[in-house]
Scaffold this motif. Structure first.
Motif, short mmCIF file in Angstrom:
data_model
loop_
_atom_site.label_atom_id
_atom_site.label_comp_id
_atom_site.label_asym_id
_atom_site.label_seq_id
_atom_site.Cartn_x
_atom_site.Cartn_y
_atom_site.Cartn_z
N SER A 1 0.84 -1.20 0.00
CA SER A 1 0.00 0.00 0.00
C SER A 1 0.87 1.25 0.00
CB SER A 1 -0.96 0.00 1.19
OG SER A 1 -0.25 0.10 2.40
N ARG A 2 0.32 2.26 -0.62
CA ARG A 2 0.97 3.57 -0.69
C ARG A 2 -0.12 4.62 -0.86
NH1 ARG A 2 5.93 6.15 -3.83
NH2 ARG A 2 5.34 8.31 -3.48
N THR A 3 0.10 5.78 -0.26
CA THR A 3 -0.85 6.89 -0.35
C THR A 3 -0.32 7.93 -1.33
OG1 THR A 3 -1.61 6.48 1.90
CG2 THR A 3 -2.05 8.66 0.99
N PHE A 4 -1.25 8.44 -2.15
CA PHE A 4 -0.93 9.45 -3.16
C PHE A 4 -1.79 10.68 -2.92
CE2 PHE A 4 -0.07 5.32 -5.04
CZ PHE A 4 1.22 5.50 -5.52
N VAL B 1 -6.05 8.35 -9.86
CA VAL B 1 -5.19 7.18 -9.62
C VAL B 1 -5.69 6.00 -10.46
CG1 VAL B 1 -4.26 5.59 -7.91
CG2 VAL B 1 -4.59 8.00 -7.31
N PHE B 2 -7.00 5.80 -10.48
CA PHE B 2 -7.59 4.72 -11.28
C PHE B 2 -7.23 4.89 -12.76
CE2 PHE B 2 -10.85 2.39 -13.55
CZ PHE B 2 -11.02 1.24 -12.78
N ASP B 3 -7.36 6.12 -13.26
CA ASP B 3 -6.99 6.39 -14.65
C ASP B 3 -5.52 6.03 -14.91
OD1 ASP B 3 -9.55 7.30 -15.21
OD2 ASP B 3 -8.99 9.42 -15.22
N ALA C 1 -5.70 -7.74 -6.69
CA ALA C 1 -6.83 -6.87 -6.36
C ALA C 1 -6.25 -5.52 -5.95
CB ALA C 1 -7.65 -7.47 -5.23
N GLN C 2 -6.65 -4.47 -6.65
CA GLN C 2 -6.20 -3.12 -6.33
C GLN C 2 -7.41 -2.34 -5.81
OE1 GLN C 2 -4.47 -2.45 -10.30
NE2 GLN C 2 -2.53 -2.16 -9.24
N ASP C 3 -7.30 -1.93 -4.55
CA ASP C 3 -8.37 -1.17 -3.90
C ASP C 3 -7.90 0.24 -3.66
OD1 ASP C 3 -10.55 -3.19 -3.42
OD2 ASP C 3 -8.86 -4.23 -2.48
N LEU C 4 -8.74 1.20 -4.05
CA LEU C 4 -8.42 2.61 -3.90
C LEU C 4 -9.39 3.22 -2.90
CD1 LEU C 4 -8.03 1.72 -7.08
CD2 LEU C 4 -7.26 4.06 -7.24
N THR C 5 -8.84 3.85 -1.86
CA THR C 5 -9.64 4.48 -0.82
C THR C 5 -9.27 5.95 -0.75
OG1 THR C 5 -9.58 2.40 0.41
CG2 THR C 5 -10.32 4.36 1.60
N GLU C 6 -10.24 6.81 -1.02
CA GLU C 6 -9.98 8.25 -1.04
C GLU C 6 -10.51 8.90 0.23
OE1 GLU C 6 -11.12 12.27 -3.58
OE2 GLU C 6 -11.37 10.31 -4.53
N VAL D 1 3.70 11.78 -11.75
CA VAL D 1 2.67 11.98 -12.77
C VAL D 1 1.39 12.49 -12.13
CG1 VAL D 1 1.18 10.81 -14.46
CG2 VAL D 1 3.64 10.33 -14.40
N LEU D 2 0.98 11.90 -11.02
CA LEU D 2 -0.24 12.32 -10.34
C LEU D 2 -0.12 13.76 -9.84
CD1 LEU D 2 -1.03 9.06 -8.35
CD2 LEU D 2 -2.30 9.96 -10.32
N THR D 3 1.04 14.12 -9.31
CA THR D 3 1.25 15.49 -8.83
C THR D 3 1.13 16.48 -9.98
OG1 THR D 3 2.64 14.77 -6.99
CG2 THR D 3 2.91 17.06 -7.74
N GLU D 4 1.71 16.13 -11.11
CA GLU D 4 1.63 16.99 -12.29
C GLU D 4 0.18 17.18 -12.74
OE1 GLU D 4 2.61 16.57 -16.98
OE2 GLU D 4 4.14 15.83 -15.60
#
Length: 167
Positions: free
Chosen positions: A20-23, A30-32, A109-114, A155-158
């Protein structure tokens, strides 16, 4: 903080690895980045590795294929089938490498929690056997995934915070 310190890795049970890692980006972005070839080619792979071929058929039953090239010209190819696609919170797929070191396919399994515009990506890798997981744990996977996620973070920061790039 190094890439390895930002990436949390656990090996519960006898067949799983959980990372796990937080962005600092919303879950939909992130999904995109996990599913769109134009974004995947910008970050996927450890430092020195780049995707040179990337196809994604993002639907249940759809397939993907990634081919990465390393600094010495070596290529690594992987592919799989999507089992679940729940935008922007969950993505489940199989994975097998062309030159795999163990039999069978891995279920990822990739789970994204915002929470407040920050997204935690938790990837659970379930290997076909305890022996397969032990083989993978001997690889420098934590370093490679950590470096890849550092590239993803840039990339996400940009994309999510373009004003920070100018600072």
């Amino acid at each position: 903080m190094s890439a390895d310190e930002r990436l949390h890795v656990a090996a519960p049970g006898d067949r799983e690895i959980v990372m796990s890692r937080t962005f600092n980006a919303p879950a939909n972005l992130v999904f995109d980045a996990l599913t769109q070839p134009a974004l995947l080619t910008r970050w996927y792979g450890a430092r020195g590795w780049n995707l040179v071929a990337c196809t994604v058929d993002l639907r249940v039953g759809g397939r993907y294929r990634f081919v990465s090239r390393g600094p010495d010209g070596a290529e690594l190819a992987q592919s799989g089938t999507y089992r679940e696609v729940e935008r922007p919170s969950r993505l489940v797929c199989t994975e097998v490498f062309d030159d795999q070191s163990y039999p069978g396919e891995t279920l990822i399994a990739q789970d994204l929690t915002e929470l407040a515009g920050t997204t935690t990506l938790t990837s659970t890798l379930r290997y076909p056997s305890p022996e397969a997981r032990e083989i993978v744990l001997r690889y420098p996977m934590t370093r490679g995934v950590g470096q890849s996620y550092d590239r993803l973070d840039a990339v996400l920061t940009e994309l999510a915070h373009p004003q920070e790039k100018q600072l």
